[in-house]
Design a protein around this motif. Structure first.
Motif, PDB file in Angstrom:
ATOM      1  N   GLN A   1       0.825  -1.207   0.000  1.00 16.17           N
ATOM      2  CA  GLN A   1       0.000   0.000   0.000  1.00 16.17           C
ATOM      3  C   GLN A   1       0.861   1.259   0.000  1.00 16.17           C
ATOM      4  N   VAL A   2       1.926   1.234   0.786  1.00 11.48           N
ATOM      5  CA  VAL A   2       2.797   2.404   0.848  1.00 11.48           C
ATOM      6  C   VAL A   2       3.466   2.632  -0.512  1.00 11.48           C
ATOM      7  N   ALA A   3       3.948   1.544  -1.103  1.00 13.78           N
ATOM      8  CA  ALA A   3       4.589   1.664  -2.415  1.00 13.78           C
ATOM      9  C   ALA A   3       3.595   2.197  -3.436  1.00 13.78           C
TER      10      ALA A   3
ATOM     11  N   SER B   1       0.912   4.043  -2.874  1.00  9.00           N
ATOM     12  CA  SER B   1       0.536   5.427  -2.634  1.00  9.00           C
ATOM     13  C   SER B   1       1.699   6.372  -2.931  1.00  9.00           C
ATOM     14  N   ALA B   2       2.924   5.838  -2.948  1.00  8.00           N
ATOM     15  CA  ALA B   2       4.080   6.669  -3.267  1.00  8.00           C
ATOM     16  C   ALA B   2       4.350   6.662  -4.773  1.00  8.00           C
TER      17      ALA B   2
ATOM     18  N   HIS C   1       3.759   4.410  -7.190  1.00  7.65           N
ATOM     19  CA  HIS C   1       3.940   3.208  -7.997  1.00  7.65           C
ATOM     20  C   HIS C   1       2.596   2.789  -8.543  1.00  7.65           C
TER      21      HIS C   1
END
Lengths: 188, 242
Positions: free
Chosen positions: B65-67, B69-70, B72
């Motif tokens: 999820q972090v990837a 939202s950043a 990707h």
């Protein structure tokens, strides 16, 4: 401003951000787990942390990415999550400690050998740390688990280095006191 | 030199944050003072003890999820999820060997199953219908599929049904039933059995995901999750018995 360039810049920024920030994800998540006791809250806080970090990435001047991410995470944990998590940070750490203190020495009696093993069990340590008042807990986790220097801790928490030192000392005094109270809590 | 010096500098000495000169002075004092030596030793023991407190690697799903939202997005973020999952497997150790040994002719379908699972976690498209009530989820599929998937809630044994959605598996529509176990998501894909589509009973682990396949009552089931395999097997058995 041309849309094409802006989009290209944004793309480039996002890529640089991922390269700089994603390697610290485990560290950030670990800190979140110690600042907020609910794993679900920790996940939410970390997600929000990375969103904000990306948003403000162009203002990041270094030198180190990790303390910067920690500082953002900490602000998040002190902000909205203070309302959501029962375990959230309180200014009045003393009161919280009374409520959360883990009376290790009242646990069911184990054999001496089992007690030693139990004492050294990682989760027992976690509970000891978790029972510390928030400013002490934060300092000790940043130091011992996230391995920051005094200077970095001071920057993350926003206090002078001298305050970091005294918080660490008090945190350790308390841990030693609790360990001394437990049946076989002698340190070796 | 006196014990006061150690009073003042005990922690910065132990943490190696003391300036050289003061550190030297403390060192001199320790040579002659058994009480202070003991205090230092206790602090060092405590440090080792605290450092043994748990370290928490970020869960797969959070990483994805972090990837995502950043930035990707689209094509690249899927690639990243695989990379992230692979890294997790490497960290756990030994997981990759399963990649070679356990995979048979169903590889392509297994890939699709895992792909569907990861996509559902990353794109925040877990549900088309979100409900813990099997009597809501089951009718929802009516008219969307040409078959009626059996829907059973397993909340009583700790695997609550949380929703469902439509998927495509092997080019055919499938019902995806979503269950949760703690923070882990289990996807179960259900579609009518097709001759020769897959081995009736398959169990494999790929890139940190566990996959179980079985056939029951003319239906083909795929269960996939990053949950530990022991619990996933318990879940599969309960579903087979439901």
């Amino acid at each position: 401003m041309m849309a094409g360039n802006a989009s290209g810049d944004r793309h480039d920024t996002a890529r640089r951000f991922r390269e700089a920030a994603l390697p610290h994800l485990d560290d950030v998540y670990t800190l979140a787990r110690y600042l907020l006791r609910e794993p679900a809250d920790a996940e939410d806080a970390v997600q929000e942390c990375y969103l904000r970090a990306l948003r403000h990435f162009d203002t990041f001047r270094g030198p180190e990415m990790k303390p910067w991410l920690f500082a953002i995470l900490r602000n998040i944990c002190r902000g909205e999550f203070v309302r959501r998590s029962r375990a959230a940070l309180t200014i009045d750490g003393e009161t919280q400690e009374d409520a959360d203190a883990v009376p290790l020495w009242q646990e069911p009696a184990l054999s001496p050998e089992a007690q030693i093993l139990h004492q050294r069990d990682a989760n027992t340590v976690r509970r000891l740390v978790a029972a510390l008042p928030e400013p002490y807990r934060e300092a000790i986790v940043l130091r011992e688990i996230n391995e920051l220097s005094y200077r970095e801790i001071a920057d993350v928490v926003g206090v002078p280095v001298g305050t970091v030192m005294s918080r660490l000392a008090r945190a350790r005094d308390r841990l030693q006191a609790v360990l001394a109270l437990s049946p076989l809590g002698t340190l070796r | 030199m006196s014990c006061e010096l150690v009073d003042r500098h005990l922690d910065s000495y132990v943490d190696r944050e003391l300036d050289l000169e003061s550190a030297k002075a403390v060192g001199e004092h320790l040579k002659v003072c058994v009480v202070c030596r003991r205090r230092v030793a206790e602090r060092e023991s405590l440090g080792r003890l605290v450092q043994s407190a748990p370290y928490y690697p970020a869960p797969d799903r959070l990483r994805a999820q972090v990837a995502a939202s950043a930035g990707h997005v689209k094509t690249r973020r899927r690639l990243f999820a695989w990379a992230a999952a692979a890294v997790v497997v490497l960290a756990v150790g030994g997981g990759l060997s399963l990649l070679q040994s356990d995979r048979g002719s169903d590889t392509a379908l297994i890939d699709e199953v895992i792909d569907g699972h990861v996509r559902s976690l990353m794109a925040d498209h877990l549900f088309d219908v979100q409900s813990t009530d099997q009597h809501t989820v089951k009718p929802w599929f009516l008219g969307k599929l040409d078959f009626s998937p059996p829907v059973n809630d397993l909340a009583s044994i700790g695997y609550p049904l949380v929703g469902g959605r439509l998927e495509y598996l092997g080019g055919h529509p499938a019902a995806a039933l979503v269950y949760e176990r703690r923070r882990h998501t289990i996807n179960v894909f259900v579609s009518p059995e097709r001759e020769g589509a897959a081995d009736p009973a398959t169990a494999t682990s790929v890139r940190g995901f566990h996959v179980h396949h079985w056939v029951h009552g003319g239906m083909s089931y795929w269960a996939v999750s990053d949950l530990n395999d022991t619990e996933l097997i318990e879940f599969v058995r309960a579903l087979q018995a439901a």
